[in-house]
Scaffold this active site. Structure first.
Site, PDB file in Angstrom:
ATOM      1  CG  ASN A  36      15.507  -4.278   0.394  1.00 21.17           C
ATOM      2  OD1 ASN A  36      15.918  -5.039   1.334  1.00 21.17           O
ATOM      3  ND2 ASN A  36      15.197  -4.598  -0.593  1.00 21.17           N
ATOM      4  CB  SER A 126      10.824  -4.425 -14.742  1.00 18.38           C
ATOM      5  OG  SER A 126      10.529  -5.918 -14.645  1.00 18.38           O
ATOM      6  CE1 TYR A 151       9.393  -3.867  -8.696  1.00 16.51           C
ATOM      7  CE2 TYR A 151       8.514  -5.565 -10.227  1.00 16.51           C
ATOM      8  CZ  TYR A 151       9.532  -4.804  -9.731  1.00 16.51           C
ATOM      9  OH  TYR A 151      10.631  -4.727 -10.696  1.00 16.51           O
ATOM     10  CE  LYS A 155      10.455  -1.003 -10.941  1.00 10.22           C
ATOM     11  NZ  LYS A 155      11.562  -0.038 -10.662  1.00 10.22           N
ATOM     12  CB  ILE A 219      11.676 -26.208  -9.234  1.00 12.69           C
ATOM     13  CG1 ILE A 219      12.929 -26.213  -9.441  1.00 12.69           C
ATOM     14  CG2 ILE A 219      11.037 -25.675 -11.065  1.00 12.69           C
ATOM     15  CD1 ILE A 219      13.643 -27.049 -10.216  1.00 12.69           C
ATOM     16  NE  ARG A 296       7.317 -16.612  -8.056  1.00 13.66           N
ATOM     17  CZ  ARG A 296       8.573 -15.912  -8.070  1.00 13.66           C
ATOM     18  NH1 ARG A 296       8.963 -15.901  -6.826  1.00 13.66           N
ATOM     19  NH2 ARG A 296       9.012 -15.671  -9.062  1.00 13.66           N
TER      20      ARG A 296
HETATM   21  C1  UD1 Z   1      10.309 -10.821 -10.600  1.00 12.77           C
HETATM   22  C2  UD1 Z   1       9.395  -9.968 -11.286  1.00 12.77           C
HETATM   23  C3  UD1 Z   1      10.170  -8.813 -11.793  1.00 12.77           C
HETATM   24  C4  UD1 Z   1      11.177  -8.202 -10.831  1.00 12.77           C
HETATM   25  C5  UD1 Z   1      11.879  -9.312 -10.189  1.00 12.77           C
HETATM   26  C6  UD1 Z   1      12.905  -8.853  -9.126  1.00 12.77           C
HETATM   27  C7  UD1 Z   1       7.338 -10.473 -12.251  1.00 12.77           C
HETATM   28  C8  UD1 Z   1       6.606 -11.469 -13.344  1.00 12.77           C
HETATM   29  N1  UD1 Z   1       8.680 -10.755 -12.249  1.00 12.77           N
HETATM   30  O1  UD1 Z   1      10.810 -11.686 -11.609  1.00 12.77           O
HETATM   31  O2  UD1 Z   1       9.607  -8.001 -12.539  1.00 12.77           O
HETATM   32  O3  UD1 Z   1      11.956  -7.349 -11.419  1.00 12.77           O
HETATM   33  O4  UD1 Z   1      11.078 -10.244  -9.753  1.00 12.77           O
HETATM   34  O5  UD1 Z   1      12.339  -9.020  -7.866  1.00 12.77           O
HETATM   35  O6  UD1 Z   1       6.785  -9.757 -11.308  1.00 12.77           O
HETATM   36  N2  UD1 Z   1      11.693 -19.871  -9.004  1.00 12.77           N
HETATM   37  C9  UD1 Z   1      11.542 -20.921  -8.336  1.00 12.77           C
HETATM   38  N3  UD1 Z   1      11.983 -21.152  -7.029  1.00 12.77           N
HETATM   39  C10 UD1 Z   1      12.185 -20.075  -6.063  1.00 12.77           C
HETATM   40  C11 UD1 Z   1      12.358 -18.836  -6.860  1.00 12.77           C
HETATM   41  C12 UD1 Z   1      11.905 -18.579  -8.196  1.00 12.77           C
HETATM   42  O7  UD1 Z   1      11.382 -21.889  -9.152  1.00 12.77           O
HETATM   43  O8  UD1 Z   1      12.401 -20.394  -5.211  1.00 12.77           O
HETATM   44  C13 UD1 Z   1      11.335 -19.561 -10.425  1.00 12.77           C
HETATM   45  C14 UD1 Z   1      10.241 -18.775 -10.877  1.00 12.77           C
HETATM   46  O9  UD1 Z   1       9.433 -19.690 -10.824  1.00 12.77           O
HETATM   47  C15 UD1 Z   1      10.870 -18.056 -11.904  1.00 12.77           C
HETATM   48  C16 UD1 Z   1      12.087 -18.038 -11.947  1.00 12.77           C
HETATM   49  O10 UD1 Z   1      13.069 -18.753 -10.914  1.00 12.77           O
HETATM   50  O11 UD1 Z   1      10.462 -18.928 -13.037  1.00 12.77           O
HETATM   51  C17 UD1 Z   1      12.979 -16.732 -11.704  1.00 12.77           C
HETATM   52  O12 UD1 Z   1      12.144 -15.933 -10.426  1.00 12.77           O
HETATM   53  P1  UD1 Z   1      12.467 -14.727  -9.793  1.00 12.77           P
HETATM   54  O13 UD1 Z   1      13.957 -14.692  -9.424  1.00 12.77           O
HETATM   55  O14 UD1 Z   1      11.489 -14.514  -8.490  1.00 12.77           O
HETATM   56  O15 UD1 Z   1      12.030 -13.633 -10.600  1.00 12.77           O
HETATM   57  P2  UD1 Z   1      11.064 -13.349 -11.808  1.00 12.77           P
HETATM   58  O16 UD1 Z   1       9.754 -13.824 -10.759  1.00 12.77           O
HETATM   59  O17 UD1 Z   1      11.043 -13.822 -13.026  1.00 12.77           O
END
Ligand code: UD1
Length: 337
Positions: A36, A126, A151, A155, A219, A296
């Site tokens: 990856n 994490s 996942y 951790k 979002i 989500r």
């Molecule tokens: C997730 C994991 C974290 C992991 C990280 C790395 C959980 C709770 N969190 O973090 O442990 O280390 O991924 O892969 O398991 N969002 C949107 N639209 C999108 C994508 C994201 O609105 O298309 C929002 C999400 O709802 C969230 C924020 O952006 O509120 C961050 O999301 P993301 O970057 O996926 O990280 P986490 O979910 O916080």
């Protein structure tokens, strides 16, 4: 020069850490299976540090391969263990692969370290271990919640393995760093995040949308109990995060075996998804296409960390801002396209 093995050293956080270790006078050796990650990360690292870096291609679950590596390198003094799968959704579909890879590789590593007399290990944990927190900011003493995904569970289990092993055996020093949300890229734009396929994480989705590779950002929910209704996270620049690993290695010097501790590594500040979008629009000087979609599954409403412990004991503090991180992520994306 101290030789440090970096598993997953071609990955997003690993590559930035290799750069910071080199700058701090360490000699990093990378092991990566490139499942990856990409060889281009190695070229990017070398462009920044202006020297070559030693790379072993192979699987950290392969005990023979790992032992041969330690024997060949002779005087490794510490390991930073990044190598792991990290897609939350995929882990629900392929739990065995996640346990095998993420938990299995730590067990192989601890065993091989022992056989070769290597004491020090920094583990990538994490903030996912805190789940949906009862109180914010979360401290290292906040309760560990049942994991939302295989996942997340890997951790938690890896932290428990480290704790148990170190309780039973005085020959290790270990630190688990609980990362909040790592984002950004190296300011040189030589290394950054390289997600395969459609990104799951927010920032690569934002930058790819701005670059025209994605139609629009969705979002995930705007009815959370937060100031603007969107989820809140503690976004940390990957260069700041990388530097925390250097501090962790230096911290081992002042500890006696057996030693195990955990540290939150974040900025201590929460930002909502909408704030991220607005800040991105400002630094990239363009409008981002987005819509509000459903929540989500598995997302926590808000999490950000108390980082006093890392500040006091590791003498580490995040120095870069959300703007810095988004600008660097955008410059990296522009270079990719
Ligand atoms: C997730 C994991 C974290 C992991 C990280 C790395 C959980 C709770 N969190 O973090 O442990 O280390 O991924 O892969 O398991 N969002 C949107 N639209 C999108 C994508 C994201 O609105 O298309 C929002 C999400 O709802 C969230 C924020 O952006 O509120 C961050 O999301 P993301 O970057 O996926 O990280 P986490 O979910 O916080």
């Amino acid at each position: 020069m101290e030789k440090i093995l970096i598993t997953g050293g071609a990955g997003f956080i690993g590559s930035h850490t290799v750069v910071e270790l080199t700058k701090a006078g360490y000699s990093p050796v990378i092991v990566d299976d490139f499942s990856n990650s990409n060889q281009s990360a190695i070229r990017g690292i070398e462009s920044i540090i202006k020297q070559s870096v030693k790379v072993y291609e192979g699987d950290c679950n392969d005990a023979q391969f790992m032992n041969d590596l330690f024997v060949a390198e002779q005087n490794i003094t510490g390991v930073i263990h990044f190598a792991a799968y990290k897609a939350v959704g995929e882990s629900v579909e392929k739990p065995l692969q996640y346990y095998q890879n993420n938990v299995g590789s730590l067990m192989v590593l601890l065993d091989v370290m022992k056989k070769n007399g290597v004491e020090n290990v920094v583990f990538s944990s994490s903030c996912t271990v805190y789940g949906e927190p009862d109180q914010l900011p979360v401290t290292e003493k906040s309760p560990i919640k049942p994991a939302e995904s295989p996942y997340g569970n890997t951790k938690q289990v890896c932290e428990e393995i480290l704790e148990d092993v170190i309780k039973s055996d005085a020959d290790y020093k270990a630190i688990a760093l609980r990362y909040f949300n790592p984002i950004g890229a190296h300011p040189s734009s030589h290394i950054g995040e390289l997600p395969l396929g459609v990104p799951n994480n927010l920032i690569p989705f934002v930058t790819q949308t701005a670059a025209g590779h994605r139609e629009q950002l969705t979002i995930f929910g705007d009815e959370y109990d937060t100031p603007d209704g969107t989820c809140v996270r503690d976004y940390i620049h990957v260069v700041d995060l990388a530097k925390a690993h250097v501090k962790a290695l230096q911290h081992f010097k002042n500890q006696n075996t057996p030693y195990y501790d955990v540290f939150n590594i974040g900025t201590g500040k929460g930002n909502s998804v909408l704030e991220v979008v607005k800040t991105f629009e400002k630094v990239s000087e363009q409008k981002l296409k987005y819509k509000i979609g459903d929540k989500r599954t598995g997302d926590v409403e808000q999490v950000f960390g108390d980082v006093e412990k890392a500040n006091n004991e590791l003498h580490w503090k995040a120095a870069l801002t959300l703007e810095d991180a988004l600008r660097d992520a955008w410059n990296w994306q522009k270079k990719l396209k």
